[in-house]
Design an enzyme around this catalytic site. Sequence first.
Site, PDB file in Angstrom:
ATOM      1  N   SER A 123      -4.623 -10.926  -5.571  1.00  9.65           N
ATOM      2  CA  SER A 123      -3.511 -11.124  -4.628  1.00  9.65           C
ATOM      3  C   SER A 123      -3.315 -12.466  -4.349  1.00  9.65           C
ATOM      4  CB  SER A 123      -4.282 -10.390  -3.498  1.00  9.65           C
ATOM      5  OG  SER A 123      -3.599 -10.576  -2.247  1.00  9.65           O
ATOM      6  N   TYR A 148     -11.268  -8.333   2.934  1.00  7.22           N
ATOM      7  CA  TYR A 148     -10.520  -7.989   1.760  1.00  7.22           C
ATOM      8  C   TYR A 148     -10.164  -8.946   0.788  1.00  7.22           C
ATOM      9  CZ  TYR A 148      -6.377  -6.860  -0.795  1.00  7.22           C
ATOM     10  OH  TYR A 148      -5.412  -6.537  -1.964  1.00  7.22           O
ATOM     11  N   LYS A 152     -11.425  -9.829  -3.077  1.00 10.29           N
ATOM     12  CA  LYS A 152     -10.656 -10.216  -4.202  1.00 10.29           C
ATOM     13  C   LYS A 152     -10.821 -11.374  -5.043  1.00 10.29           C
ATOM     14  CE  LYS A 152      -8.064  -6.513  -4.435  1.00 10.29           C
ATOM     15  NZ  LYS A 152      -7.944  -5.751  -5.821  1.00 10.29           N
TER      16      LYS A 152
HETATM   17  P1  NAD Z   1      -3.064   1.974  -3.077  1.00 16.47           P
HETATM   18  O1  NAD Z   1      -4.010   2.288  -1.959  1.00 16.47           O
HETATM   19  O2  NAD Z   1      -1.689   2.703  -3.328  1.00 16.47           O
HETATM   20  O3  NAD Z   1      -3.708   2.304  -4.716  1.00 16.47           O
HETATM   21  C1  NAD Z   1      -5.136   2.148  -4.870  1.00 16.47           C
HETATM   22  C2  NAD Z   1      -5.557   3.251  -5.683  1.00 16.47           C
HETATM   23  O4  NAD Z   1      -6.803   3.293  -5.894  1.00 16.47           O
HETATM   24  C3  NAD Z   1      -5.362   4.855  -4.817  1.00 16.47           C
HETATM   25  O5  NAD Z   1      -4.789   5.784  -5.498  1.00 16.47           O
HETATM   26  C4  NAD Z   1      -6.792   4.968  -4.563  1.00 16.47           C
HETATM   27  O6  NAD Z   1      -6.952   6.481  -4.132  1.00 16.47           O
HETATM   28  C5  NAD Z   1      -7.682   4.443  -5.550  1.00 16.47           C
HETATM   29  N1  NAD Z   1      -8.934   4.222  -5.176  1.00 16.47           N
HETATM   30  C6  NAD Z   1      -9.468   3.674  -4.090  1.00 16.47           C
HETATM   31  N2  NAD Z   1     -10.804   3.395  -4.136  1.00 16.47           N
HETATM   32  C7  NAD Z   1     -11.183   4.076  -5.284  1.00 16.47           C
HETATM   33  C8  NAD Z   1     -12.423   4.213  -5.978  1.00 16.47           C
HETATM   34  N3  NAD Z   1     -13.719   3.808  -5.360  1.00 16.47           N
HETATM   35  N4  NAD Z   1     -12.468   4.712  -7.098  1.00 16.47           N
HETATM   36  C9  NAD Z   1     -11.201   5.456  -7.713  1.00 16.47           C
HETATM   37  N5  NAD Z   1     -10.091   5.134  -7.284  1.00 16.47           N
HETATM   38  C10 NAD Z   1     -10.003   4.490  -5.926  1.00 16.47           C
HETATM   39  O7  NAD Z   1      -2.899   0.308  -3.141  1.00 16.47           O
HETATM   40  P2  NAD Z   1      -1.728  -0.428  -4.324  1.00 16.47           P
HETATM   41  O8  NAD Z   1      -0.765  -1.049  -3.234  1.00 16.47           O
HETATM   42  O9  NAD Z   1      -1.289   0.283  -5.266  1.00 16.47           O
HETATM   43  O10 NAD Z   1      -2.645  -1.703  -4.658  1.00 16.47           O
HETATM   44  C11 NAD Z   1      -3.146  -1.566  -6.079  1.00 16.47           C
HETATM   45  C12 NAD Z   1      -4.213  -2.757  -6.254  1.00 16.47           C
HETATM   46  O11 NAD Z   1      -3.344  -3.805  -5.985  1.00 16.47           O
HETATM   47  C13 NAD Z   1      -5.301  -2.829  -5.203  1.00 16.47           C
HETATM   48  O12 NAD Z   1      -6.476  -3.168  -5.761  1.00 16.47           O
HETATM   49  C14 NAD Z   1      -4.886  -3.772  -4.214  1.00 16.47           C
HETATM   50  O13 NAD Z   1      -6.000  -4.429  -3.617  1.00 16.47           O
HETATM   51  C15 NAD Z   1      -3.928  -4.802  -5.098  1.00 16.47           C
HETATM   52  N6  NAD Z   1      -2.842  -5.588  -4.287  1.00 16.47           N
HETATM   53  C16 NAD Z   1      -2.186  -4.819  -3.447  1.00 16.47           C
HETATM   54  C17 NAD Z   1      -0.811  -5.268  -2.725  1.00 16.47           C
HETATM   55  C18 NAD Z   1      -0.055  -4.746  -1.794  1.00 16.47           C
HETATM   56  O14 NAD Z   1       0.324  -5.172  -1.017  1.00 16.47           O
HETATM   57  N7  NAD Z   1      -0.082  -3.288  -2.243  1.00 16.47           N
HETATM   58  C19 NAD Z   1      -1.020  -6.770  -2.822  1.00 16.47           C
HETATM   59  C20 NAD Z   1      -1.915  -7.519  -3.737  1.00 16.47           C
HETATM   60  C21 NAD Z   1      -2.907  -6.835  -4.625  1.00 16.47           C
HETATM   61  C1  WQD Z   2       4.773  -9.688   5.803  1.00 18.80           C
HETATM   62  C2  WQD Z   2       5.475 -10.321   7.099  1.00 18.80           C
HETATM   63  C3  WQD Z   2       4.081 -10.447   9.236  1.00 18.80           C
HETATM   64  C4  WQD Z   2       4.430  -5.952   9.991  1.00 18.80           C
HETATM   65  C5  WQD Z   2      -0.643  -8.432   3.319  1.00 18.80           C
HETATM   66  C6  WQD Z   2      -2.113  -8.654   2.909  1.00 18.80           C
HETATM   67  C7  WQD Z   2      -2.321  -9.274   1.631  1.00 18.80           C
HETATM   68  C8  WQD Z   2      -1.394  -8.426   0.618  1.00 18.80           C
HETATM   69  C9  WQD Z   2      -0.234  -7.794   1.187  1.00 18.80           C
HETATM   70  C10 WQD Z   2      -3.007  -6.989  -0.516  1.00 18.80           C
HETATM   71  C11 WQD Z   2       4.265 -11.343   8.115  1.00 18.80           C
HETATM   72  C12 WQD Z   2       5.150  -9.624   9.489  1.00 18.80           C
HETATM   73  C13 WQD Z   2       4.256  -7.200   9.444  1.00 18.80           C
HETATM   74  C14 WQD Z   2       4.872  -5.925  11.322  1.00 18.80           C
HETATM   75  C15 WQD Z   2       5.937  -8.015  11.173  1.00 18.80           C
HETATM   76  N1  WQD Z   2      -2.093  -7.278   0.413  1.00 18.80           N
HETATM   77  N2  WQD Z   2       5.029  -8.360  10.113  1.00 18.80           N
HETATM   78  N3  WQD Z   2       5.648  -6.809  11.620  1.00 18.80           N
HETATM   79  O1  WQD Z   2       0.516 -10.120   5.684  1.00 18.80           O
HETATM   80  O2  WQD Z   2       1.958 -11.068   3.923  1.00 18.80           O
HETATM   81  O3  WQD Z   2       0.112  -9.566   3.362  1.00 18.80           O
HETATM   82  O4  WQD Z   2      -0.237  -7.486   2.529  1.00 18.80           O
HETATM   83  O5  WQD Z   2      -3.434  -7.714  -1.107  1.00 18.80           O
HETATM   84  O6  WQD Z   2      -3.473  -9.553   1.427  1.00 18.80           O
HETATM   85  O7  WQD Z   2      -2.487  -9.664   3.891  1.00 18.80           O
HETATM   86  O8  WQD Z   2       2.117  -8.789   4.320  1.00 18.80           O
HETATM   87  O9  WQD Z   2       3.743  -7.074   4.916  1.00 18.80           O
HETATM   88  O10 WQD Z   2       1.740  -7.272   6.516  1.00 18.80           O
HETATM   89  O11 WQD Z   2       3.510  -8.943   6.783  1.00 18.80           O
HETATM   90  O12 WQD Z   2       6.420  -8.806  11.724  1.00 18.80           O
HETATM   91  O13 WQD Z   2       4.886  -4.723  11.667  1.00 18.80           O
HETATM   92  O14 WQD Z   2       5.838  -9.384   8.042  1.00 18.80           O
HETATM   93  O15 WQD Z   2       3.401 -11.106  10.385  1.00 18.80           O
HETATM   94  O16 WQD Z   2       4.743 -12.382   8.445  1.00 18.80           O
HETATM   95  P1  WQD Z   2       1.215  -9.949   4.382  1.00 18.80           P
HETATM   96  P2  WQD Z   2       2.608  -7.930   5.672  1.00 18.80           P
END
Ligand code: NAD
Ligand code: WQD
Length: 346
Positions: A123, A148, A152
């Site tokens: 991330s 979190y 990562k």
């Molecule tokens: P998500 O929660 O939709 O998907 C994660 C999946 O992992 C889910 O289906 C959950 O059931 C499964 N899971 C969780 N713990 C588990 C375990 N112990 N064993 C087996 N399965 C398990 O989230 P996502 O948005 O699809 O994110 C996927 C990956 O990408 C995550 O590692 C997340 O940290 C990373 N990521 C997400 C974002 C984002 O904003 N969505 C941003 C950066 C990184």
């Molecule tokens: C985006 C912008 C908020 C909600 C988070 C995690 C990051 C990654 C992605 C997994 C910001 C604003 C948000 C709301 C708002 N996840 N906001 N009202 O904070 O960039 O990242 O999700 O890895 O680790 O920290 O994403 O979508 O929460 O926020 O004004 O109800 O929207 O302040 O400027 P963020 P976000």
Amino acid sequence: MILVTGGAGYIGSHAVLELLQAGHEVLVLDNLCNSSRTALARVERIAGRPVQFVRGDVRNRSMLTALFAAYPVTAVLHFAGLKAVGESVREPLRYYETNVSGSIALCQAMAEAGIFKLVFSSSATVYGDAQQMPITEEAPTGQPTNPYGQSKLMAENVLHGLAASDPRWSIGLMRYFNPIGAHESGLIGEDPNGIPNNLLPYMLQVAVGRRKSLSVFGSDYPTPDGTGIRDYIHVVDLAKGHLKALERLEQVQGVSVWNLGTGLGHSVLEMVYAFEKVLGRALPHSFEPRRPGDIAQCWSDPSKALAELGWRAERDLTCMLADAWRWQSQNPHGYSVPQKAAADLA
Ligand code: NAD
Ligand code: WQD
């Protein structure tokens, strides 16, 4: 066969679909703690091909050993993890255990089975509050301010150490910026539990009538309109980046780090106005104080992924918002059937 951990989740389900459409055999491992089996049924429907599914926990080492003995897995996309920042502050050990120990158990079982290709979901949070925009992969990893983000960064460090210890490993660390959007079919998308933490899921639930109004967190940031700027990327573009990484890992050893973003930043207000255009009506919103821990701005330099993977994001903001709205309006309650609809079906 490609193992996709967390393949029933938001990003994982889109990656599974891309893999199937590219002709790969796919095995999903997911404990369904934050997802639904329905997502995979829909992926199968769109692709017209089956997905093998095992319900299990990525922390379960002996189960992983049995899994690799039973299926001819050649590479792993590792999405399984927990991702809610606020929850990670309240339950840090659960986050470290799943995101760090889970990744370690997976790598141990992979090595034992002679599988050394891994694509890891990292991330942009590992950059912390970066001083220079756009953010390149060379930017220093910061001090993520929550468990979190720490988990990562710790998992990335574990993977660096592992690759340094054994040249057979080829590992891609994919640093996602802000994934949004949904598959163009409107059949799969993001379905958060409870009150959404992220901007777009919250906006979508306001638009569909599940929430009253969006709180815009902070209007006094040092940005042109005072609201926070992020690099939003279409989840389908993101998923495609993983397939390119898999191809690349056939040719390179060690750890490769790639930003997956568009290279463009959009403010919260720009997001609201762009979404209002897609909706054709106003989106109720009000200005609230900054959310603790938020940074002012964050956007990527995605040129390394273009140079090394031949990948670039192709879908623009309007496409991201239109696809997200198609998913939400066709599935106002996500994958769960609301009680009244369930009663109508009965
Ligand atoms: P998500 O929660 O939709 O998907 C994660 C999946 O992992 C889910 O289906 C959950 O059931 C499964 N899971 C969780 N713990 C588990 C375990 N112990 N064993 C087996 N399965 C398990 O989230 P996502 O948005 O699809 O994110 C996927 C990956 O990408 C995550 O590692 C997340 O940290 C990373 N990521 C997400 C974002 C984002 O904003 N969505 C941003 C950066 C990184
Ligand atoms: C985006 C912008 C908020 C909600 C988070 C995690 C990051 C990654 C992605 C997994 C910001 C604003 C948000 C709301 C708002 N996840 N906001 N009202 O904070 O960039 O990242 O999700 O890895 O680790 O920290 O994403 O979508 O929460 O926020 O004004 O109800 O929207 O302040 O400027 P963020 P976000």
